[in-house]
Design a protein around this motif. Structure first.
Motif, short mmCIF file in Angstrom:
data_model
loop_
_atom_site.label_atom_id
_atom_site.label_comp_id
_atom_site.label_asym_id
_atom_site.label_seq_id
_atom_site.Cartn_x
_atom_site.Cartn_y
_atom_site.Cartn_z
N ALA A 1 0.86 -1.18 0.00
CA ALA A 1 0.00 0.00 0.00
C ALA A 1 0.90 1.22 0.00
O ALA A 1 1.67 1.43 0.93
N GLY A 2 0.80 2.01 -1.06
CA GLY A 2 1.56 3.24 -1.17
C GLY A 2 0.64 4.42 -1.41
O GLY A 2 -0.44 4.26 -1.98
N THR A 3 1.06 5.58 -0.95
CA THR A 3 0.31 6.81 -1.19
C THR A 3 1.23 7.81 -1.88
O THR A 3 2.45 7.68 -1.85
N ASN A 4 0.61 8.84 -2.45
CA ASN A 4 1.38 9.87 -3.15
C ASN A 4 1.89 10.97 -2.23
O ASN A 4 2.64 11.82 -2.65
N SER A 5 1.46 10.97 -0.97
CA SER A 5 1.94 12.00 -0.05
C SER A 5 2.11 11.39 1.33
O SER A 5 1.36 10.52 1.74
N ALA A 6 3.14 11.84 2.02
CA ALA A 6 3.43 11.34 3.36
C ALA A 6 2.87 12.30 4.39
O ALA A 6 2.94 13.52 4.23
N ARG A 7 2.33 11.77 5.45
CA ARG A 7 1.81 12.58 6.57
C ARG A 7 2.41 12.02 7.86
O ARG A 7 2.16 10.87 8.19
N HIS A 8 3.17 12.84 8.53
CA HIS A 8 3.83 12.39 9.76
C HIS A 8 3.67 13.41 10.89
O HIS A 8 4.65 13.84 11.50
N PRO A 9 2.44 13.80 11.23
CA PRO A 9 2.26 14.79 12.29
C PRO A 9 2.77 14.28 13.64
O PRO A 9 3.25 15.07 14.45
N GLU A 10 2.71 12.98 13.86
CA GLU A 10 3.18 12.43 15.14
C GLU A 10 4.68 12.59 15.31
O GLU A 10 5.19 12.55 16.41
N ALA A 11 5.40 12.78 14.22
CA ALA A 11 6.85 12.99 14.28
C ALA A 11 7.20 14.47 14.19
O ALA A 11 8.37 14.82 14.09
N GLY A 12 6.18 15.33 14.21
CA GLY A 12 6.42 16.75 14.12
C GLY A 12 6.81 17.23 12.74
O GLY A 12 7.38 18.29 12.57
N LEU A 13 6.50 16.43 11.72
CA LEU A 13 6.86 16.78 10.35
C LEU A 13 5.62 17.23 9.58
O LEU A 13 4.54 16.65 9.75
N PRO A 14 5.75 18.21 8.72
CA PRO A 14 4.60 18.62 7.90
C PRO A 14 4.33 17.58 6.82
O PRO A 14 5.19 16.75 6.50
N ALA B 1 9.07 -6.63 -6.25
CA ALA B 1 8.12 -6.21 -7.29
C ALA B 1 6.99 -5.39 -6.69
O ALA B 1 6.52 -4.42 -7.30
N LEU B 2 6.53 -5.75 -5.50
CA LEU B 2 5.44 -5.02 -4.86
C LEU B 2 5.87 -3.60 -4.49
O LEU B 2 5.11 -2.64 -4.69
N ILE B 3 7.06 -3.45 -3.93
CA ILE B 3 7.52 -2.10 -3.56
C ILE B 3 7.68 -1.24 -4.81
O ILE B 3 7.32 -0.06 -4.82
N ASP B 4 8.16 -1.83 -5.89
CA ASP B 4 8.31 -1.08 -7.14
C ASP B 4 6.96 -0.68 -7.72
O ASP B 4 6.82 0.39 -8.32
N ALA B 5 5.94 -1.51 -7.53
CA ALA B 5 4.60 -1.19 -8.04
C ALA B 5 3.89 -0.15 -7.18
O ALA B 5 3.14 0.68 -7.69
N ALA B 6 4.13 -0.18 -5.87
CA ALA B 6 3.42 0.72 -4.95
C ALA B 6 4.04 2.11 -4.91
O ALA B 6 3.31 3.11 -4.83
N VAL B 7 5.37 2.20 -4.93
CA VAL B 7 6.07 3.49 -4.84
C VAL B 7 7.27 3.47 -5.80
O VAL B 7 8.40 3.48 -5.37
N PRO B 8 6.99 3.45 -7.10
CA PRO B 8 8.05 3.24 -8.09
C PRO B 8 9.10 4.35 -8.15
O PRO B 8 8.83 5.42 -8.68
N GLY B 9 10.25 4.10 -7.57
CA GLY B 9 11.39 5.00 -7.69
C GLY B 9 11.26 6.37 -7.09
O GLY B 9 12.14 7.20 -7.22
N SER B 10 10.16 6.63 -6.41
CA SER B 10 9.93 7.98 -5.91
C SER B 10 10.55 8.18 -4.54
O SER B 10 10.78 7.23 -3.81
N PRO B 11 10.82 9.47 -4.19
CA PRO B 11 11.18 9.72 -2.80
C PRO B 11 10.04 9.17 -1.93
O PRO B 11 8.87 9.32 -2.27
N CYS B 12 10.41 8.54 -0.84
CA CYS B 12 9.40 7.77 -0.11
C CYS B 12 9.81 7.64 1.35
O CYS B 12 10.99 7.60 1.67
N THR B 13 8.80 7.55 2.22
CA THR B 13 9.04 7.26 3.63
C THR B 13 8.26 6.01 4.01
O THR B 13 7.34 5.58 3.32
#
Length: 167
Positions: A75-88, A112-124
């Motif tokens: 499961a990958g998303t196009n935007s990261a949300r980390h308010p619990e870590a104090g990050l925007p 293969a799954l990681i490449d399909a969910a978040v292909p080459g993008s900056p990711c957390t």
């Protein structure tokens, strides 16, 4: 082992994904997560949660199929949300889940799954602090520990935030 393929999650496979998620947690975290948590999973409730994610359209939800059996997913998303870590919120992707049944570890399915969910993008992603197998896998995929920590709200175990730069 039989051949496998990657496909998008469909509504007809949501319950199978939920069952894979539960089984994968029990296989991977049996010595890490308290037994009462692993025993408390509810298939129907899990399937409802995964259907919401599928229908919501915000998640990339590739599944791995061996024949007609679901053996893993991400499961990958196009935007990261980390308010619990104090990050925007950021525009980098987030890998929210990556699970493969233990019989398929080391076969390339997770790659293969990681490449399909978040292909080459900056990711957390968040990973349990005491899970060296996952740490080695994520390092191989270009992730590094950011030094940011939190307590997982579900298990109350410590987690680490890892990040991958553009590949």
């Amino acid at each position: 082992m039989a051949d496998w393929r990657i496909a998008p999650l469909t509504a007809t496979r949501v319950t199978e994904l939920a069952a894979c998620h539960i089984a994968s947690w029990r296989e991977a975290y049996g010595t890490l997560v308290p037994a009462h948590i692993l025993d408390g999973f509810d298939l129907e409730r899990s399937a409802i949660t995964w259907e919401r994610r599928r229908a919501g359209g915000r998640h990339q939800l590739p599944v791995a199929l061996a024949g007609d059996r679901l053996i893993g997913f991400a499961a990958g998303t196009n935007s990261a949300r980390h308010p619990e870590a104090g990050l925007p919120a950021s525009t980098e992707a987030e890998l929210e889940a990556l699970y493969v049944r233990s019989a398929w570890h080391g076969t390339g399915v997770a790659d293969a799954l990681i490449d399909a969910a978040v292909p080459g993008s900056p990711c957390t992603l968040w990973v349990f602090a005491d899970y060296p197998r996952a740490h080695a896998f994520y390092r191989r995929h270009g992730f590094t520990d950011t030094g940011i920590r939190r307590t997982d709200p579900f298990t109350l175990l410590p987690e680490q935030l890892w990040r991958r730069a553009r590949r």
